[in-house]
Write an enzyme that holds these catalytic residues in place. Structure first.
Site, short mmCIF file in Angstrom:
data_model
loop_
_atom_site.label_atom_id
_atom_site.label_comp_id
_atom_site.label_asym_id
_atom_site.label_seq_id
_atom_site.Cartn_x
_atom_site.Cartn_y
_atom_site.Cartn_z
N ASP A 487 0.97 -1.23 -0.17
CA ASP A 487 -0.15 0.14 -0.12
C ASP A 487 0.73 1.42 0.04
OD1 ASP A 487 -2.62 -0.80 0.26
OD2 ASP A 487 -2.56 -1.45 2.05
C1 BGC Z 1 0.67 1.11 6.29
C2 BGC Z 1 0.16 0.16 5.56
C3 BGC Z 1 -1.21 0.08 5.34
C4 BGC Z 1 -1.70 1.45 4.78
C5 BGC Z 1 -3.32 1.39 4.36
C6 BGC Z 1 -0.22 2.48 5.93
O1 BGC Z 1 0.11 3.62 6.58
O2 BGC Z 1 2.01 1.43 6.41
O3 BGC Z 1 0.69 -1.16 6.14
O4 BGC Z 1 -1.50 -1.02 4.34
O5 BGC Z 1 -1.46 2.36 5.71
O6 BGC Z 1 -3.84 1.40 5.57
C1 NOJ Z 2 -1.41 -3.84 5.67
C2 NOJ Z 2 -2.75 -3.97 4.74
O1 NOJ Z 2 -3.73 -4.26 5.35
C3 NOJ Z 2 -2.41 -4.88 3.70
O2 NOJ Z 2 -3.46 -4.83 2.75
C4 NOJ Z 2 -1.25 -4.24 3.01
O3 NOJ Z 2 -0.98 -5.33 1.92
C5 NOJ Z 2 0.03 -4.37 3.78
N1 NOJ Z 2 -0.39 -3.60 4.83
C6 NOJ Z 2 1.47 -4.04 3.11
O4 NOJ Z 2 1.31 -2.50 2.70
#
Ligand code: BGC
Ligand code: NOJ
Length: 814
Positions: A487
């Site tokens: 993400d």
């Molecule tokens: C986090 C991710 C997460 C994303 C969406 C980011 O701040 O580092 O792990 O998937 O937010 O919620």
């Molecule tokens: C947490 C999110 O919930 C997941 O969807 C994502 O793949 C990982 N972070 C990596 O960014």
């Protein structure tokens, strides 16, 4: 140092020191009523939705971190001393403190000056309430006169509003007290038809419902004035902060034990029956009273607890293993499976790191979670799949999230995460492999929750696949969209405005940046879809999918290979990410794990090379980091990944979710030693001895362990609600131990360490119990299979047609 120990027979982790490095929590409830409870009784409860139906109040990011919860106090009415058996909030010198976190329950207690007390907290099956059983024993040689107090703080339902809208909220709180039961009825007068209640089995005690009367002015939960005085005041909350507090006097002869039961519950009434008498403002309690009468009786509470135990025995009994490694055994048999059920129930909503007011259910997250729980809850998995698919867009794309209460896609994070649709294929494939329920593919499912748009679920999968084909970039690789699995790799965002969301800001038209990860995922999902099509007799269609898969495989080799490892992506300028040419972020875990998992380069050495490079550049003793070198500054063209200080989260943290992709990749190359070694590095049980460094619970996975660039390398964060749970479970169960579900039946394909003489397992699969013995006779992974003594060709146990309900499977590894 350890803060407790595993009691595997009881399926408990026993914490013996209350001052754990972080709150070590557990979940209560598994259907509609849920609670979070820490090892010092902190936490809160909610009904279905942690934001909109919060029953008790909790202050996140508090000081100390975990303060407020289900607190019991005892007071020696002779010495006037008072304390909490759960250590918090009074933090007395608790002797023999223990917190036993078990499957759906926690028992917390200690002794103080000869008075021993424990409270067992759990949510009975099929009920919207929690039971606290407080047991107090007098270990003194003299009689003890003790006052017991139990307390909770009600939340005014919407947890977000509750923590912000004080100009209104300080005036709306309302309660009723009847027959010693405290009813919380804020907003019941208007549009709510639900209320909460807090009851006790102790008769003739006293109560408080206004927080300030209980705590006293300017005091906290550690020193409630009414407890100190030994007398609750009978306050009725009007506005401010409604609480529930009960007091009961206990006279205990030497050696005597007494139990008090408390019930905290949630109840809905039909609108027409809200009040009794009708037209009054008094809650109609007729639905609650029989429930109270039942569970305030300790024998009935015990019986409900026994049913809960049986429920978990049944769930966990579906897959049990006995290997030479104790950490493997307890994670597979108990804790990892348990965590998978928690991720299924909670998604990413409520933990001590997810505040319960943030996210909806993630499309990709929920599909991946299926891998870990589908064998335990196939019917609920089916429902979840259909709910998810109904939020899919007609283009095959997906809303990134949906709301469990409304079951609609939410636009908070929008759509256009171009990996999302493929996870639906992978989730559905996992469901069919487990259940053999092909009918799910014929289920009519809407798009974007629009009536009239239904097609069979199968078409959703077709559109998922097509979605990528319609969005290929300059190299023929999939366009990344807002982001892929990572993400934080925001290649179309280019944000220079503080506070802007990296996930929803899109400044680029998205026609250039490509993801090699989605290419790997496409290859994997395409093979799954082709196998499903072939099973349905759609051979031409299957061949078409495989041709596209083959094409993508070639593109990855040509434009996704960097010489020694797989590239990660191309940015909006068409520049490589995850290449030796880059200054930072030269190599990434995601593509090197996932492309190999998908089978790319298995034959010609690319896969082996990619894993060698992964080991060389990314592996640390605490797990495999996400990329190297970490980004030392913010890159406008990369986004959130470079916003984190080096070593944390997606910027070279050990993201435990994707370590299993490498583990599975190693098994695909037949490397049992390497696979199990990686598995052990992040296995929380194997890390128990370094709890002061790891800090999170030793019984569940955390999302992240700080990478080698961080000053706190080895420190875990964000435990419980992470795709790590499902993926590690899937990797160990189906790829290392190799007890794998397939469209054709149960496959036995272990890739275990060379030093293991074998292992045994019991697996219930499609109604048949498989008693499995794996015996190593040589160092390789070749299998000779017998089923009930009869040799079977290949490694799949053919479906039984003769009504056998239990079979003995023996596999010789050589
Ligand atoms: C986090 C991710 C997460 C994303 C969406 C980011 O701040 O580092 O792990 O998937 O937010 O919620
Ligand atoms: C947490 C999110 O919930 C997941 O969807 C994502 O793949 C990982 N972070 C990596 O960014």
């Amino acid at each position: 140092m350890k803060y407790g120990f595993f009691d595997d027979l009881k399926r408990e982790y026993v914490i013996t020191q209350p001052d754990t490095p972080l709150p070590w929590i557990n979940y209560l409830g598994c259907q509609a009523y849920f609670g979070i409870i820490s090892n010092t009784a902190g936490g809160y409860s909610f009904y279905r939705d942690a934001r909109l139906r919060r029953i008790t109040r909790y202050r996140y990011n508090n000081v100390p971190l975990d303060f407020g919860g289900r607190y019991v106090y005892l007071r020696d009415d002779e010495s006037k001393e008072f304390w909490s058996p759960s250590w918090q909030p009074t933090r007395h010198n608790a002797e023999d403190y223990s917190c036993r976190h078990g499957m759906g329950y926690s028992t917390i207690g200690s002794s103080y000056k000869g008075i021993e007390a424990h409270t067992r907290y759990f949510v009975p099956l099929d009920e919207n309430l929690e039971i606290w059983q407080l047991t107090v024993t007098n270990r003194r040689s003299t009689k003890a006169t003790i006052s017991s107090f139990a307390s909770i703080e009600f939340c005014l339902w919407d947890a977000q509003d509750d923590t912000t809208n004080f100009q209104r909220n300080f005036s709306i709180g309302q309660v009723e007290v009847e027959d010693g039961v405290i009813y919380h009825k804020t907003e019941y007068r208007e549009r709510r038809d639900h209320f909460a209640y807090f009851a006790t089995s102790a008769k003739g005690g006293s109560f408080d419902t206004q927080r300030e009367s209980f705590l006293g002015r300017n005091r906290g939960w550690d020193k409630p004035a009414a407890v100190e005085a030994g007398q609750l005041t009978g306050s009725i909350a009007h506005g401010w902060a409604p609480i529930g507090a009960h007091q009961a006097k206990l006279e205990l002869a030497p050696g005597e034990t007494k139990q008090i039961v408390f019930i905290l519950g949630y109840q809905e009434n039909p609108v027409a029956e809200k009040f009794d008498p009708p037209g009054s403002q008094i809650i109609n309690k007729k639905r609650v009273k029989p429930t109270l009468a039942k569970y305030l009786n300790p024998a009935n509470a015990d019986a409900a607890f026994e049913l809960l135990r049986q429920y978990w025995d049944g769930l966990l009994g579906i897959f049990q293993v006995n290997t030479p490694d104790v950490h493997t055994n307890r994670m597979v048999n108990i804790w990892n499976a348990y965590q998978c059920m928690a991720t299924f129930n909670m998604s990413r909503s409520a933990s001590f790191y997810e505040s319960g007011i943030g996210r909806g259910l993630g499309f990709r997250d929920s599909n991946q979670d299926l891998l870990g729980f589908v064998h335990m809850a196939p019917i609920r998995a089916r429902e979840r799949i259909v709910d998810l698919a109904a939020t899919q867009l007609p283009t095959g794309g997906a809303y990134h999230q949906y709301q469990p209460l409304t079951k609609r896609g939410n636009n908070d994070v929008g759509s256009g995460f171009n990996d999302d649709p493929h996870w639906l294929i992978i989730g559905v494939a996992a469901y069919i492999k487990e259940t053999g329920d092909w009918s799910i593919l014929d289920e009519p499912v809407q798009y974007d929750n629009t009536p009239g748009s239904e097609t069979p679920l199968y078409e959703h999968l077709q559109r998922s696949f097509q979605y990528t084909l319609d969005r290929l970039g300059p190299h023929g690789l999939p366009l990344i969209g807002r982001a892929d699995w990572n993400d934080c790799l925001n290649l179309n965002c280019f944000s220079d405005t503080p506070g802007q969301s990296f996930q929803t800001t899109t400044n680029k038209d998205g026609k250039v940046a490509e993801s090699v990860f989605i290419a790997g995922l496409f290859v994997h999902a395409g093979q799954e879809l082709a196998a499903i099509a072939a099973h349905r007799g759609l051979n031409a269609e299957a061949a078409k999918y495989l041709a596209e898969v083959e094409k993508m495989d070639q593109v990855v080799r040509k434009h996704g290979w960097d010489g020694e490892w797989f590239l990660r992506a191309y940015d909006d300028f068409g520049a490589k990410i995850g290449s030796k040419e880059c200054e930072e972020g030269k190599i990434f875990i995601e593509t090197n794990g996932y492309c190999v998992l998908a089978g790319i380069g298995l034959e010609d050495g690319l896969a082996a090379k990619a894993l060698e490079s992964t080991r060389k550049h990314l592996a640390t003793k605490h797990g495999i980091v996400l990329q190297q070198p970490a980004y030392s500054r913010y890159y406008l063209n990369l986004g959130e990944i470079s916003s984190y200080p080096p070593g944390y989260k997606e910027n070279a943290g050990i993201f435990c979710h994707n370590n299993p992709w490498v583990i599975i990749a190693e098994t695909r190359l037949g490397h049992g030693d390497e696979a199990h070694d990686y598995y052990s590095r992040i296995n929380p049980s194997a890390r128990e001895g370094i709890s002061d460094l790891h800090r999170c619970e030793p019984y569940v996975y955390a999302q992240m362990i700080a990478g080698r660039d961080a000053p706190t390398h080895g420190e875990a964060k964000n435990s419980w609600l992470t795709g790590t749970a499902a993926w590690n479970y899937y990797a160990i169960a189906q790829w290392i131990l190799g007890i794998r579900t397939s469209l054709d039946g149960l496959q036995i394909a272990p890739v275990i360490p060379k030093s293991w003489p074998g292992f045994t397992a019991t697996r219930t699969y499609r109604g048949v119990v498989y008693k499995i013995t794996i015996e190593r006779q040589g160092e390789g992974n070749n299998i000779a299979l017998t089923v009930d003594g009869a040799p079977v060709a290949g490694n799949v146990v053919p479906p039984l047609t003769d009504g056998r309900k239990e079979v003995t499977v023996k596999a010789i590894l050589s």
